[in-house]
Design a protein around this motif. Structure first.
Motif, PDB file in Angstrom:
ATOM      1  N   ALA A  82      18.253 -10.084 -19.342  1.00  0.00           N
ATOM      2  CA  ALA A  82      18.585 -11.038 -20.475  1.00  0.00           C
ATOM      3  C   ALA A  82      18.650 -12.504 -20.161  1.00  0.00           C
ATOM      4  N   GLU A 110      15.322 -13.852 -18.955  1.00  0.00           N
ATOM      5  CA  GLU A 110      14.423 -14.173 -20.036  1.00  0.00           C
ATOM      6  C   GLU A 110      14.984 -15.139 -20.739  1.00  0.00           C
ATOM      7  N   ALA A 111      16.184 -15.181 -21.108  1.00  0.00           N
ATOM      8  CA  ALA A 111      16.669 -16.370 -22.055  1.00  0.00           C
ATOM      9  C   ALA A 111      16.520 -17.477 -21.391  1.00  0.00           C
ATOM     10  N   LEU A 150      12.833 -18.672 -21.658  1.00  0.00           N
ATOM     11  CA  LEU A 150      12.263 -18.824 -22.909  1.00  0.00           C
ATOM     12  C   LEU A 150      12.822 -20.298 -23.433  1.00  0.00           C
ATOM     13  N   ILE A 179      17.038 -18.921 -31.362  1.00  0.00           N
ATOM     14  CA  ILE A 179      16.020 -18.106 -30.834  1.00  0.00           C
ATOM     15  C   ILE A 179      16.290 -17.730 -29.541  1.00  0.00           C
ATOM     16  N   ALA A 180      16.618 -18.518 -28.609  1.00  0.00           N
ATOM     17  CA  ALA A 180      16.838 -17.932 -27.184  1.00  0.00           C
ATOM     18  C   ALA A 180      18.241 -16.895 -27.092  1.00  0.00           C
ATOM     19  N   ALA A 234      19.023 -15.109 -29.615  1.00  0.00           N
ATOM     20  CA  ALA A 234      18.525 -13.703 -30.364  1.00  0.00           C
ATOM     21  C   ALA A 234      17.759 -13.136 -29.233  1.00  0.00           C
ATOM     22  N   GLU A 235      16.779 -13.849 -28.677  1.00  0.00           N
ATOM     23  CA  GLU A 235      16.045 -13.342 -27.585  1.00  0.00           C
ATOM     24  C   GLU A 235      16.913 -12.643 -26.670  1.00  0.00           C
ATOM     25  N   MET A 236      17.869 -13.233 -26.403  1.00  0.00           N
ATOM     26  CA  MET A 236      18.518 -12.739 -25.243  1.00  0.00           C
ATOM     27  C   MET A 236      19.253 -11.320 -25.486  1.00  0.00           C
ATOM     28  N   LEU A 264      18.007  -9.603 -28.021  1.00  0.00           N
ATOM     29  CA  LEU A 264      16.963  -8.438 -28.038  1.00  0.00           C
ATOM     30  C   LEU A 264      16.515  -7.988 -26.734  1.00  0.00           C
ATOM     31  N   VAL A 265      16.350  -9.058 -25.666  1.00  0.00           N
ATOM     32  CA  VAL A 265      15.985  -8.579 -24.374  1.00  0.00           C
ATOM     33  C   VAL A 265      17.037  -7.532 -24.054  1.00  0.00           C
TER      34      VAL A 265
END
Ligand code: C2E
Ligand code: MG
Ligand code: MG
Length: 674
Positions: free
Chosen positions: A12, A15-16, A19, A143-144, A146-148, A150-151
């Protein structure tokens, strides 16, 4: 933190970050291009402004300039517009603080025909766009994040899915660690991890098999151990029993069950030790059977063994519990009497034992009487050491046997005699060769005519220091040392020479020579006798041979052959000491003997014991019935001679007629008794 958590957080985060970096960099690109565009616009606006303001500046029309400036300032995004004359004097302006942050200024010279009339400047505000950018930035961060999340979530589920096998293996290893084997983990899929699970399952099965094998081995080892323990126990027991048996065997005589010499020595030692604390005299007896060898020789070893066992039984029967009877070996026994303190008491016990032993014993259907001789030594008067006591009691026994008195108490002189015996043994060889042996002659009388019918040659040893020794002192020694061969030959030569002398004097007299069993065993003996006779030229009927009954019975076959061979030479053979050897009628009948000599013990006791006179009478009758001549030996009195004569005995020999005499004395006796 668990591996899964680490993995999820790691993925995560990466990924974050990626991104975030991408978004930020695109934001930067956007911001850059926006700034560029702004600059272009500012430059454009400034150029337009300059063009618009050129006339007003050239004409110095302030109003127009002012309007132009306001018009410029009204443009979207323009927050500031100003115009300067050629001298740098600001002529008009709208807005303030051209240097405020986020502002972008663009200044242009107002030239007309190459002449500068002033300068204009516009300030554009990035403000709106910056706000948009800032908002974009915040959005990007959100977003990062949230993406984190989510990931993270996706990774969590994906990781969960991916590592489900590893988790299973982890749980499996925990079970294995706790000793649980043979279980199977569910296999899901066909990937490497699924294969790993399969491998794990195979390992678990293998481990279970190994565990079962190990358990089996363990059980086997346990049972082996148990059996081993049992075996060790059994063996230990068996060893203990064997040890006890060995100890018993080491201390006891297997034939009679009596203790042996070793145990006696131990008991003696104890008795001596306890006696040295408080004075406690005790007696030691040594008992030896008389004529045991005869029983053995004539009735066989089994009879001999039975006799020894019977002896042991009788000794135990007569003794007290506190006394110790042992078998020293052969026919020799010993008795330790711990409570007997005086010589009188020792003799009383000894006589009691001798009486018990003298009772007839039934051996092989033959009632046999075996007397015994007993010697005693007293502690401490006759010795205070085990060896001394044993040796002295033995000497006393030997003395009792020699003197035929049954019992004898140790006396110092006996020891000297015992020592002599050993010395004699060494001297005997020399004696046989060096003419120390002499013959004495004892006449034999014909009871019918009263005339001398012959003489018995009885050997003596003229010892250089000990004087004249009787045969009992050295003949048994010679028999034991095999010197008996040369000794008998020596005697035979002397006897033959004497026979020759008497024959030469015109008075031929048969001479009887005693031979031992060892001589009969010797295959060369008969040949030697013949050779001796041939050499001297003496007629064979002048030499008689006497063999004791016990010697005959030792090996009847061989004796028979020797006797036959001797008779064949023309010699008369007599059975000596008849009545002591238990020979049977059938056997006697077969032998090629001419004469029997009743043992002197019967003749001597004839007057006292009715039994003995019965025995003498039956021997005479028996002899005659077999066609043999009968000689009575040991005739010590006129009465016994008369008795023998009345019983029909043929010849008599004994002290009553004459003691054995040297040749000279014998000649004199002959002259006196023609
Ligand atoms: P034996 O052949 O029975 O000899 C008779 C023994 O009785 C002789 O003892 C003799 O002195 C003794 N004697 C004779 N008359 C009487 C008597 O009236 N009363 C008593 N109490 N004894 C009497 P000796 O000379 O001491 O010989 C003992 C034994 O030694 C002999 O017994 C014989 O077995 C053996 N012996 C003697 N000379 C020889 C020999 O040259 N060779 C062998 N192998 N043995 C011999
Ligand atoms: Mg004899
Ligand atoms: Mg005899």
């Amino acid at each position: 933190m668990s591996f899964r958590t680490k993995m999820i957080v790691g993925i995560a985060l990466i990924e974050a970050l990626f991104l975030f970096a991408i978004l930020m960099s695109s934001l930067e690109v956007l911001s850059q291009s926006r700034a560029q565009a702004l600059r272009v616009r500012a430059a454009g606006d400034a150029q337009l402004f300059a063009t618009a303001a050129a006339n007003a500046l050239v004409s110095e029309d302030m109003g127009a300039l002012q309007r132009i400036v306001r018009a410029v300032a009204r443009n979207r995004g323009v927050f500031y517009a100003a115009a300067w004359d050629g001298n740098g004097r600001r002529l008009a302006h709208v807005g303030h603080d051209p240097a405020r942050p986020g502002a972008l200024q663009s200044r242009v010279d107002v030239k007309v025909g190459g002449v500068s009339y002033g300068t204009v400047e516009v300030g554009l505000m990035q403000g709106e766009f910056g706000r948009v950018l800032a908002q974009a930035r915040q959005r990007i961060i959100a977003i990062a994040l949230a993406e984190m999340i989510l990931v993270g979530l996706a990774s969590w589920f994906f990781g969960r899915y991916l590592i489900r096998h590893i988790a299973a293996v982890e749980a499996g290893t925990a079970r294995i660690a706790q000793g649980e084997f043979g279980f199977h983990l569910p296999v899901d899929g066909h990937d490497e991890l699924a294969r790993m699970i399969e491998g794990f399952n195979a390992m678990s099965t293998q481990l279970e098999a190994l565990q079962a094998e190990a358990a089996r081995r363990h059980a086997e080892v346990l049972s082996l151990n148990e059996r081993l323990e049992e075996r060790v126990h059994e063996r230990t027991e068996a060893l203990a029993v064997a040890n006890r048996e060995l100890e018993y065997l080491a201390m006891h005589d297997p034939l009679t069950g009596l203790p042996n010499r070793i145990l006696l020595q131990d008991r003696l030692l104890q008795a001596i030790r306890s006696a040295s604390r408080e004075p406690a005299p005790f007696a030691l007896l040594v008992i030896d059977l008389d004529g045991f060898k005869d029983v053995n020789d004539s009735l066989g070893h089994q009879a001999g063994d039975s006799l020894l066992q019977e002896t042991a039984t009788r000794l135990l029967r007569e003794l007290r519990q506190s006394d110790t009877a042992v078998r020293l070996g052969g026919d020799e026994f010993a008795v330790l009497l711990p409570t007997v303190a005086t010589k009188e008491a020792a003799e009383t016990v000894a006589r009691k034992l001798l009486r018990a032993l003298a009772e007839p014993v039934l051996l092989k259907d033959t009632s046999v009487r075996v007397a015994a001789s007993c010697g005693a030594a007293l502690f401490p008067v006759h010795g205070d050491e085990v060896g001394d006591l044993l040796r002295r009691a033995d000497r006393a026994m030997y003395e009792a046997k020699r003197a035929r008195q049954g019992f004898s108490l140790f006396a110092p002189h006996m020891e000297e005699e015992g020592d002599d015996r050993l010395r004699l043994q060494a001297d005997l060889e020399r004696a046989v060769q060096h003419e120390e042996l002499v013959l004495y002659y004892q006449p034999k009388i014909d009871l019918l005519t009263g005339k001398v019918s012959g003489a018995e040659a009885l050997v003596r040893w003229n010892h250089p220091t000990l004087g004249l020794l009787a045969p009992v002192r050295f003949v048994p020694l010679a028999e034991r040392t095999r010197l008996i061969g040369p000794l008998t030959l020596r005697v035979l030569r002397l006897a033959v020479a004497q026979a020759r002398a008497w024959a030469d004097q015109g008075r031929p007299l048969p001479i009887a020579v005693n031979v031992s069993v060892a001589n009969l065993d010797d295959e060369e003996f008969v040949g030697q006798v013949k050779h001796t006779l041939d050499e001297s030229g003496v007629s064979s009927d002048l030499i008689e041979i006497e063999v004791t009954e016990t010697a005959l019975m030792r090996d009847p076959k061989r004796a028979d052959a020797a006797i036959r061979a001797l008779s064949h030479l023309g010699m008369r053979v007599s059975i000596d000491d008849f009545g002591t050897g238990y020979s049977s009628m059938t056997y006697l009948r077969k032998l090629a003997v001419a004469q029997i000599k009743i043992d002197k013990s019967f003749v001597m006791d004839m007057g006292i014991s009715r039994n003995d006179s019965v025995i003498v009478r039956s021997i005479i009758d028996l002899g005659h019935s077999l066609g043999l001549k009968v000689v009575g030996e040991g005739v010590e009195t006129a009465e016994s001679m008369a008795a023998l004569a009345s019983l029909g005995c043929d010849y008599a020999q004994g002290y009553h007629l004459s003691h054995p005499l040297d040749p000279e004395a014998f000649d004199a006796w002959l002259r006196a008794n023609p």
